[in-house]
Design a protein around this motif. Structure first.
Motif, PDB file in Angstrom:
ATOM      1  N   SER A   1     -43.197 -38.590  -5.532  1.00 51.76           N
ATOM      2  CA  SER A   1     -42.450 -39.843  -5.420  1.00 51.76           C
ATOM      3  C   SER A   1     -43.258 -40.892  -4.675  1.00 51.76           C
TER       4      SER A   1
ATOM      5  N   TRP B   1     -38.122 -38.729 -14.221  1.00 49.67           N
ATOM      6  CA  TRP B   1     -36.845 -39.452 -14.150  1.00 49.67           C
ATOM      7  C   TRP B   1     -36.194 -39.273 -12.782  1.00 49.67           C
ATOM      8  N   TYR B   2     -36.176 -38.056 -12.271  1.00 44.58           N
ATOM      9  CA  TYR B   2     -35.541 -37.786 -10.980  1.00 44.58           C
ATOM     10  C   TYR B   2     -36.226 -38.570  -9.860  1.00 44.58           C
ATOM     11  N   ARG B   3     -37.549 -38.626  -9.854  1.00 47.24           N
ATOM     12  CA  ARG B   3     -38.280 -39.340  -8.795  1.00 47.24           C
ATOM     13  C   ARG B   3     -38.065 -40.848  -8.899  1.00 47.24           C
ATOM     14  N   TYR B   4     -37.961 -41.345 -10.115  1.00 44.63           N
ATOM     15  CA  TYR B   4     -37.675 -42.769 -10.269  1.00 44.63           C
ATOM     16  C   TYR B   4     -36.289 -43.112  -9.725  1.00 44.63           C
ATOM     17  N   VAL B   5     -35.306 -42.318 -10.083  1.00 45.78           N
ATOM     18  CA  VAL B   5     -33.920 -42.622  -9.681  1.00 45.78           C
ATOM     19  C   VAL B   5     -33.721 -42.484  -8.180  1.00 45.78           C
ATOM     20  N   THR B   6     -34.323 -41.462  -7.577  1.00 48.99           N
ATOM     21  CA  THR B   6     -34.055 -41.179  -6.170  1.00 48.99           C
ATOM     22  C   THR B   6     -34.903 -41.990  -5.201  1.00 48.99           C
TER      23      THR B   6
ATOM     24  N   ASP C   1     -46.380 -37.950 -13.802  1.00 48.11           N
ATOM     25  CA  ASP C   1     -45.893 -36.706 -13.180  1.00 48.11           C
ATOM     26  C   ASP C   1     -46.623 -36.535 -11.856  1.00 48.11           C
TER      27      ASP C   1
ATOM     28  N   TRP D   1     -37.912 -34.849 -16.981  1.00 51.28           N
ATOM     29  CA  TRP D   1     -36.864 -34.782 -15.972  1.00 51.28           C
ATOM     30  C   TRP D   1     -37.420 -34.935 -14.564  1.00 51.28           C
ATOM     31  N   ARG D   2     -38.615 -34.434 -14.326  1.00 51.12           N
ATOM     32  CA  ARG D   2     -39.225 -34.608 -13.003  1.00 51.12           C
ATOM     33  C   ARG D   2     -39.501 -36.081 -12.725  1.00 51.12           C
TER      34      ARG D   2
END
Length: 276
Positions: free
Chosen positions: A188, A104-109, A185, A101-102
Protein backbone atom coordinates in the motif's frame (compact mmCIF):
# COMPACT_ATOMS: atom_id res chain seq x y z
CA UNK A 1 13.43 37.81 -59.82
CA UNK A 2 10.73 35.34 -60.78
CA UNK A 3 12.29 32.66 -58.55
CA UNK A 4 12.31 35.09 -55.59
CA UNK A 5 8.63 35.78 -56.08
CA UNK A 6 7.89 32.06 -56.26
CA UNK A 7 9.85 31.44 -53.06
CA UNK A 8 7.88 34.15 -51.27
CA UNK A 9 4.61 32.64 -52.51
CA UNK A 10 5.64 29.21 -51.24
CA UNK A 11 6.52 30.66 -47.81
CA UNK A 12 3.15 32.40 -47.59
CA UNK A 13 1.30 29.20 -48.48
CA UNK A 14 3.31 27.18 -45.92
CA UNK A 15 2.64 29.77 -43.21
CA UNK A 16 -1.09 29.72 -43.99
CA UNK A 17 -1.13 25.90 -43.92
CA UNK A 18 0.78 25.87 -40.62
CA UNK A 19 -1.64 28.39 -39.10
CA UNK A 20 -4.61 26.37 -40.36
CA UNK A 21 -3.14 23.20 -38.87
CA UNK A 22 -2.52 24.92 -35.53
CA UNK A 23 -6.05 26.34 -35.45
CA UNK A 24 -7.51 22.94 -36.32
CA UNK A 25 -5.54 21.29 -33.54
CA UNK A 26 -6.64 23.95 -31.03
CA UNK A 27 -10.28 23.57 -32.10
CA UNK A 28 -10.12 19.78 -31.72
CA UNK A 29 -8.63 20.07 -28.23
CA UNK A 30 -11.14 22.76 -27.26
CA UNK A 31 -14.05 20.60 -28.41
CA UNK A 32 -12.57 17.62 -26.57
CA UNK A 33 -12.10 19.65 -23.39
CA UNK A 34 -15.64 21.06 -23.58
CA UNK A 35 -16.97 17.52 -24.06
CA UNK A 36 -15.01 16.35 -21.02
CA UNK A 37 -16.19 19.31 -18.94
CA UNK A 38 -19.83 19.22 -20.04
CA UNK A 39 -21.81 18.54 -16.88
CA UNK A 40 -18.86 16.70 -15.34
CA UNK A 41 -17.35 19.42 -13.12
CA UNK A 42 -18.38 17.63 -9.93
CA UNK A 43 -16.74 14.39 -11.06
CA UNK A 44 -13.60 16.07 -12.42
CA UNK A 45 -13.10 17.98 -9.18
CA UNK A 46 -13.91 15.02 -6.95
CA UNK A 47 -11.05 14.18 -4.55
CA UNK A 48 -11.79 10.51 -5.20
CA UNK A 49 -11.17 10.78 -8.95
CA UNK A 50 -7.36 10.24 -9.13
CA UNK A 51 -7.30 6.89 -7.32
CA UNK A 52 -10.46 5.63 -9.05
CA UNK A 53 -9.12 6.78 -12.42
CA UNK A 54 -5.73 5.12 -11.82
CA UNK A 55 -7.27 1.81 -10.77
CA UNK A 56 -9.83 1.62 -13.60
CA UNK A 57 -7.30 2.68 -16.26
CA UNK A 58 -4.87 0.05 -14.98
CA UNK A 59 -7.46 -2.73 -15.13
CA UNK A 60 -8.69 -1.74 -18.60
CA UNK A 61 -5.15 -1.54 -20.00
CA UNK A 62 -4.43 -5.00 -18.59
CA UNK A 63 -7.35 -6.60 -20.46
CA UNK A 64 -5.48 -7.10 -23.80
CA UNK A 65 -2.62 -8.82 -21.95
CA UNK A 66 -5.07 -11.10 -20.14
CA UNK A 67 -6.28 -12.13 -23.60
CA UNK A 68 -2.66 -12.69 -24.71
CA UNK A 69 -1.96 -14.85 -21.65
CA UNK A 70 -5.06 -16.92 -22.43
CA UNK A 71 -4.00 -17.32 -26.08
CA UNK A 72 -0.46 -18.20 -25.00
CA UNK A 73 -1.60 -21.58 -23.73
CA UNK A 74 -2.75 -22.61 -27.23
CA UNK A 75 -0.83 -20.38 -29.67
CA UNK A 76 2.88 -20.85 -30.31
CA UNK A 77 3.18 -17.43 -31.97
CA UNK A 78 1.99 -15.68 -28.80
CA UNK A 79 4.34 -17.78 -26.66
CA UNK A 80 7.25 -16.72 -28.90
CA UNK A 81 6.66 -13.11 -27.88
CA UNK A 82 7.27 -13.89 -24.22
CA UNK A 83 10.55 -12.38 -23.03
CA UNK A 84 12.02 -15.34 -21.14
CA UNK A 85 11.51 -18.75 -22.68
CA UNK A 86 12.32 -20.37 -19.35
CA UNK A 87 9.94 -18.18 -17.35
CA UNK A 88 7.25 -20.83 -17.40
CA UNK A 89 3.71 -20.69 -18.77
CA UNK A 90 1.65 -17.49 -18.75
CA UNK A 91 -0.04 -16.72 -15.43
CA UNK A 92 -3.32 -18.50 -14.84
CA UNK A 93 -6.72 -16.86 -14.41
CA UNK A 94 -6.48 -17.68 -10.72
CA UNK A 95 -3.25 -15.67 -10.45
CA UNK A 96 -4.88 -12.77 -12.25
CA UNK A 97 -7.89 -12.78 -9.93
CA UNK A 98 -5.73 -13.03 -6.82
CA UNK A 99 -3.65 -10.08 -8.01
CA UNK A 100 -6.78 -8.08 -8.83
CA UNK A 101 -8.25 -8.45 -5.35
CA UNK A 102 -4.97 -7.56 -3.66
CA UNK A 103 -4.60 -4.36 -5.71
CA UNK A 104 -8.29 -3.44 -5.22
CA UNK A 105 -8.08 -3.93 -1.45
CA UNK A 106 -4.99 -1.69 -1.12
CA UNK A 107 -6.59 1.02 -3.23
CA UNK A 108 -9.81 1.04 -1.20
CA UNK A 109 -8.19 0.89 2.24
CA UNK A 110 -5.18 3.20 1.78
CA UNK A 111 -4.66 4.82 -1.63
CA UNK A 112 -8.19 6.20 -2.10
CA UNK A 113 -8.55 7.99 1.27
CA UNK A 114 -5.02 9.45 1.30
CA UNK A 115 -5.11 10.73 -2.28
CA UNK A 116 -8.58 12.18 -1.59
CA UNK A 117 -7.05 14.15 1.28
CA UNK A 118 -4.21 15.30 -1.00
CA UNK A 119 -6.63 16.47 -3.69
CA UNK A 120 -8.74 18.30 -1.13
CA UNK A 121 -5.69 20.27 -0.03
CA UNK A 122 -4.56 20.82 -3.61
CA UNK A 123 -7.94 22.26 -4.72
CA UNK A 124 -7.66 21.85 -8.51
CA UNK A 125 -9.58 24.15 -10.86
CA UNK A 126 -11.08 23.70 -14.32
CA UNK A 127 -10.10 26.42 -16.84
CA UNK A 128 -12.50 27.23 -19.66
CA UNK A 129 -9.89 27.08 -22.45
CA UNK A 130 -8.06 23.94 -23.55
CA UNK A 131 -4.27 23.98 -23.96
CA UNK A 132 -2.69 24.36 -27.38
CA UNK A 133 -1.32 21.19 -28.97
CA UNK A 134 2.24 22.33 -28.33
CA UNK A 135 1.50 23.18 -24.70
CA UNK A 136 -0.15 19.80 -24.16
CA UNK A 137 2.86 18.00 -25.65
CA UNK A 138 5.38 20.01 -23.61
CA UNK A 139 3.47 19.53 -20.34
CA UNK A 140 3.01 15.79 -20.82
CA UNK A 141 6.66 15.32 -21.84
CA UNK A 142 7.86 17.42 -18.88
CA UNK A 143 5.73 15.32 -16.52
CA UNK A 144 7.29 12.13 -17.88
CA UNK A 145 10.83 13.45 -17.50
CA UNK A 146 10.15 14.62 -13.94
CA UNK A 147 8.34 11.43 -12.96
CA UNK A 148 11.09 9.30 -14.48
CA UNK A 149 13.75 11.12 -12.42
CA UNK A 150 11.78 11.02 -9.15
CA UNK A 151 10.86 7.37 -9.65
CA UNK A 152 14.51 6.51 -10.34
CA UNK A 153 15.61 8.17 -7.07
CA UNK A 154 12.82 6.56 -5.02
CA UNK A 155 13.23 3.11 -6.63
CA UNK A 156 17.00 3.16 -6.18
CA UNK A 157 16.54 4.18 -2.54
CA UNK A 158 14.15 1.30 -1.89
CA UNK A 159 16.77 -1.13 -3.16
CA UNK A 160 19.75 0.48 -1.41
CA UNK A 161 18.13 0.98 2.03
CA UNK A 162 17.33 -2.43 3.58
CA UNK A 163 14.45 -1.16 5.75
CA UNK A 164 12.72 0.43 2.74
CA UNK A 165 13.16 -2.72 0.69
CA UNK A 166 11.80 -5.06 3.38
CA UNK A 167 8.85 -2.91 4.40
CA UNK A 168 7.83 -1.23 1.14
CA UNK A 169 9.29 -2.73 -2.04
CA UNK A 170 9.92 -6.42 -1.38
CA UNK A 171 6.30 -7.37 -1.95
CA UNK A 172 6.46 -6.18 -5.56
CA UNK A 173 9.45 -8.46 -6.19
CA UNK A 174 7.49 -11.61 -5.47
CA UNK A 175 7.00 -11.56 -9.26
CA UNK A 176 10.26 -12.75 -10.83
CA UNK A 177 8.47 -12.89 -14.18
CA UNK A 178 5.84 -10.16 -13.88
CA UNK A 179 2.58 -9.96 -15.80
CA UNK A 180 0.55 -6.87 -16.71
CA UNK A 181 -1.68 -6.65 -13.63
CA UNK A 182 1.34 -7.10 -11.34
CA UNK A 183 2.49 -3.57 -12.24
CA UNK A 184 0.47 -2.44 -9.21
CA UNK A 185 0.79 -5.57 -7.09
CA UNK A 186 2.84 -3.80 -4.45
CA UNK A 187 2.52 -2.70 -0.86
CA UNK A 188 0.00 0.00 0.00
CA UNK A 189 2.86 2.37 0.83
CA UNK A 190 4.49 1.86 -2.57
CA UNK A 191 1.24 2.23 -4.49
CA UNK A 192 0.46 5.40 -2.60
CA UNK A 193 3.93 6.87 -3.04
CA UNK A 194 3.90 6.31 -6.81
CA UNK A 195 0.46 7.80 -7.30
CA UNK A 196 1.40 10.82 -5.20
CA UNK A 197 4.59 11.20 -7.26
CA UNK A 198 2.54 11.23 -10.47
CA UNK A 199 0.02 13.73 -9.06
CA UNK A 200 2.83 15.94 -7.76
CA UNK A 201 4.49 16.00 -11.19
CA UNK A 202 1.34 17.46 -12.70
CA UNK A 203 1.20 20.06 -9.93
CA UNK A 204 4.91 21.03 -10.19
CA UNK A 205 4.78 21.35 -13.99
CA UNK A 206 1.55 23.36 -13.71
CA UNK A 207 -0.34 21.14 -16.11
CA UNK A 208 -3.65 21.96 -17.64
CA UNK A 209 -6.16 19.28 -16.45
CA UNK A 210 -6.37 17.89 -19.99
CA UNK A 211 -2.58 17.49 -20.12
CA UNK A 212 -2.70 15.80 -16.72
CA UNK A 213 -5.37 13.36 -17.91
CA UNK A 214 -3.24 12.44 -20.94
CA UNK A 215 -0.13 12.04 -18.76
CA UNK A 216 -1.86 9.72 -16.29
CA UNK A 217 -3.36 7.64 -19.10
CA UNK A 218 0.00 7.19 -20.84
CA UNK A 219 1.71 6.59 -17.49
CA UNK A 220 -0.73 3.77 -16.69
CA UNK A 221 -0.30 2.20 -20.13
CA UNK A 222 3.49 2.30 -20.00
CA UNK A 223 3.56 0.79 -16.50
CA UNK A 224 1.35 -2.07 -17.70
CA UNK A 225 3.44 -2.58 -20.83
CA UNK A 226 6.65 -2.62 -18.76
CA UNK A 227 5.34 -5.51 -16.66
CA UNK A 228 3.49 -7.46 -19.37
CA UNK A 229 6.21 -10.08 -19.91
CA UNK A 230 6.04 -9.76 -23.70
CA UNK A 231 8.46 -8.22 -26.20
CA UNK A 232 5.75 -7.31 -28.68
CA UNK A 233 6.59 -6.15 -32.22
CA UNK A 234 4.46 -3.00 -31.75
CA UNK A 235 5.63 -2.15 -28.22
CA UNK A 236 6.56 1.47 -27.50
CA UNK A 237 10.22 0.67 -26.79
CA UNK A 238 10.54 -0.63 -30.38
CA UNK A 239 9.18 2.65 -31.72
CA UNK A 240 11.10 4.93 -29.33
CA UNK A 241 14.67 3.71 -28.68
CA UNK A 242 15.01 5.99 -25.63
CA UNK A 243 12.57 3.70 -23.76
CA UNK A 244 13.58 0.51 -22.00
CA UNK A 245 10.24 -1.28 -22.21
CA UNK A 246 9.31 -4.70 -20.90
CA UNK A 247 12.72 -6.39 -21.51
CA UNK A 248 14.45 -3.59 -19.58
CA UNK A 249 12.12 -3.90 -16.59
CA UNK A 250 11.94 -7.68 -16.60
CA UNK A 251 15.75 -7.73 -16.28
CA UNK A 252 15.29 -5.68 -13.11
CA UNK A 253 12.85 -8.24 -11.71
CA UNK A 254 15.19 -11.09 -12.61
CA UNK A 255 18.36 -9.53 -11.19
CA UNK A 256 16.76 -7.51 -8.35
CA UNK A 257 19.13 -4.66 -9.17
CA UNK A 258 19.81 -2.12 -11.90
CA UNK A 259 17.35 -0.69 -14.43
CA UNK A 260 15.74 1.45 -11.74
CA UNK A 261 14.11 4.03 -14.03
CA UNK A 262 10.53 3.24 -15.04
CA UNK A 263 10.62 4.20 -18.71
CA UNK A 264 13.68 6.03 -20.04
CA UNK A 265 17.18 4.59 -19.80
CA UNK A 266 19.37 7.71 -19.50
CA UNK A 267 19.55 7.78 -15.67
CA UNK A 268 20.64 4.12 -15.50
CA UNK A 269 23.25 4.73 -18.19
CA UNK A 270 24.53 7.83 -16.35
CA UNK A 271 24.82 6.10 -12.96
CA UNK A 272 26.08 2.77 -14.31
CA UNK A 273 23.03 0.79 -13.20
CA UNK A 274 21.93 -0.22 -16.70
CA UNK A 275 21.54 -3.96 -17.34
CA UNK A 276 20.96 -5.10 -20.91
Amino acid sequence: MREDVLDEDVKVVMNVQSADYGETCVLILQELWEHVRAGQEEILLSPYLPASYAFLAHVLFCAPFLALDALGSVCQKVRSWRIAAGSGPPPSLRQWLGCFWRVWYRYVTVVLPVTAMYQTLRRPTLPVLAPSCWKLFVEVFACFLLFDMLFFIWHCSMHRVPWLYRNIHQLHHQHHSPFALAAQDASSAELLSLLLLALSCGWVVGCHPLSEIVFHLLNSWMAVEDHCGYNLPWALHRLLPCLGGAPFHQAHHSLHSGNYAPYFTHWDHFFGTYNA
